[in-house]
Design an enzyme around this catalytic site. Sequence first.
Site, PDB file in Angstrom:
ATOM      1  N   LYS A   1       7.097  30.754  50.407  1.00 14.56           N
ATOM      2  CA  LYS A   1       7.283  31.810  51.396  1.00 14.56           C
ATOM      3  C   LYS A   1       7.003  33.171  50.757  1.00 14.56           C
ATOM      4  O   LYS A   1       7.589  33.519  49.721  1.00 14.56           O
ATOM      5  CB  LYS A   1       8.723  31.778  51.948  1.00 14.56           C
ATOM      6  CG  LYS A   1       8.993  30.592  52.871  1.00 14.56           C
ATOM      7  CD  LYS A   1       8.134  30.623  54.122  1.00 14.56           C
ATOM      8  CE  LYS A   1       8.505  29.542  55.126  1.00 14.56           C
ATOM      9  NZ  LYS A   1       7.440  29.347  56.128  1.00 14.56           N
TER      10      LYS A   1
ATOM     11  N   LYS B   1       2.683  23.259  66.237  1.00 15.40           N
ATOM     12  CA  LYS B   1       4.127  23.039  66.340  1.00 15.40           C
ATOM     13  C   LYS B   1       4.433  22.545  67.756  1.00 15.40           C
ATOM     14  O   LYS B   1       4.100  23.192  68.751  1.00 15.40           O
ATOM     15  CB  LYS B   1       4.881  24.319  66.011  1.00 15.40           C
ATOM     16  CG  LYS B   1       4.719  24.694  64.520  1.00 15.40           C
ATOM     17  CD  LYS B   1       5.999  25.252  63.937  1.00 15.40           C
ATOM     18  CE  LYS B   1       6.061  25.166  62.439  1.00 15.40           C
ATOM     19  NZ  LYS B   1       5.367  26.222  61.710  1.00 15.40           N
TER      20      LYS B   1
HETATM   21 MG   LIG Z   1       3.756  28.389  58.634  1.00 14.37          MG
END
Ligand SMILES: [Mg+2]
Length: 368
Positions: free
Chosen positions: A165, A265
């Site tokens: 991240k 997603k």
């Molecule tokens: Mg992502």
Amino acid sequence: MKIKEIKAYRMLQPFVDGPYKMSKGRHADAFDSIIVALTSDDGVTGWGEMAPLGTFYSAAFAAGAEAGVKEIAPHLLGLDPRALTQFNRRMDIVFKGHPYIKSAIDMAAWDLTARAADVPLVTMLGGSDGDMAELYKVVTHGTPDSMAAHATRIMAEGYKRIQVKVGGDVHGDIERLAAVAGVVPKGTVIFCDANAGWTPFQARQFADASRAIDYVFEQPCVTIDDNMSVRRSLDKPMVLDESVETLEALLEIHRRGAADGVTLKIARLGGVSKTRQLRDLAVDLGLLVTVEDTGGAEIDTAAMAHLSLSTPVERRLHAIAFHEWVTVRTASNMPPVVGSQMGVPKGPGLAIDVVPDLIGKPFLQLKA
Ligand SMILES: [Mg+2]
């Protein structure tokens, strides 16, 4: 076949590893999951699940899903769940937009349909290409030292793919990536996911300073225009995730050459139906594909696994095992994880066996 009963549950699923942290202080302590059960007049039950990642990740929140499922459900009693296109059209007609609210319902209709046909969901989605999909794990945002230690733990578990991240202060993130890259074995596949946290200027600063490290850039900026602007000066592969909200967005990404791959997603797209549609199109357009979701436990992970394994292996990037992220259980016969790979459980439909006692009392129970 008709839908005779609809139940919906809401379940907090705390994370095993504590808070999930992204750049800019965005974090969540748990998935706040919505679980839907559709039962047909001949007694077959299908299950679906949708959990947003907090309120900050996508345009979705659990209280919204709870309210929305209550609105839509009365319109679905009596419909044939196997008529999946008509079923979805009905949802889109009676309730405009809000795909995440429909995701668990659509997933349950697929599970019910496949169970009634005595066919594994992966077969209905095109057929399994191989038995196992390669998994990745996330090194969440923290200090360079804590992220290097986290990456070391993930490698010790046998993983070969990590997502780091970034997307916060650029110079700190350059140090974070360097710290992680310094402790993982050569050949580790690294994705740097900024979660749309940067301006093109910041993304270019990061890319320039980290040129010597081998990684895939994931969603540096918010808009396709801004990501395209980064991509023009980038010598690394790029995937887009948050940008893939609709079929139109996928087509634009392909037309403009804005990415090498996409992350689909399920909740963001509105369920298995739309994810399969975009997955098949992305594959035919030559894009690499990751199918995953914003959260959930066994039910949602099983859906991700069936969609991942039915994606041709030469186009499949990687998968994620959310049921290992959380401290609670919802089902037995869960998707098998062996080393750094995940398969689908054996049986019809999603093939997990949901244990209703584990998910508490429904907030909604409707009967025809
Ligand atoms: Mg992502």
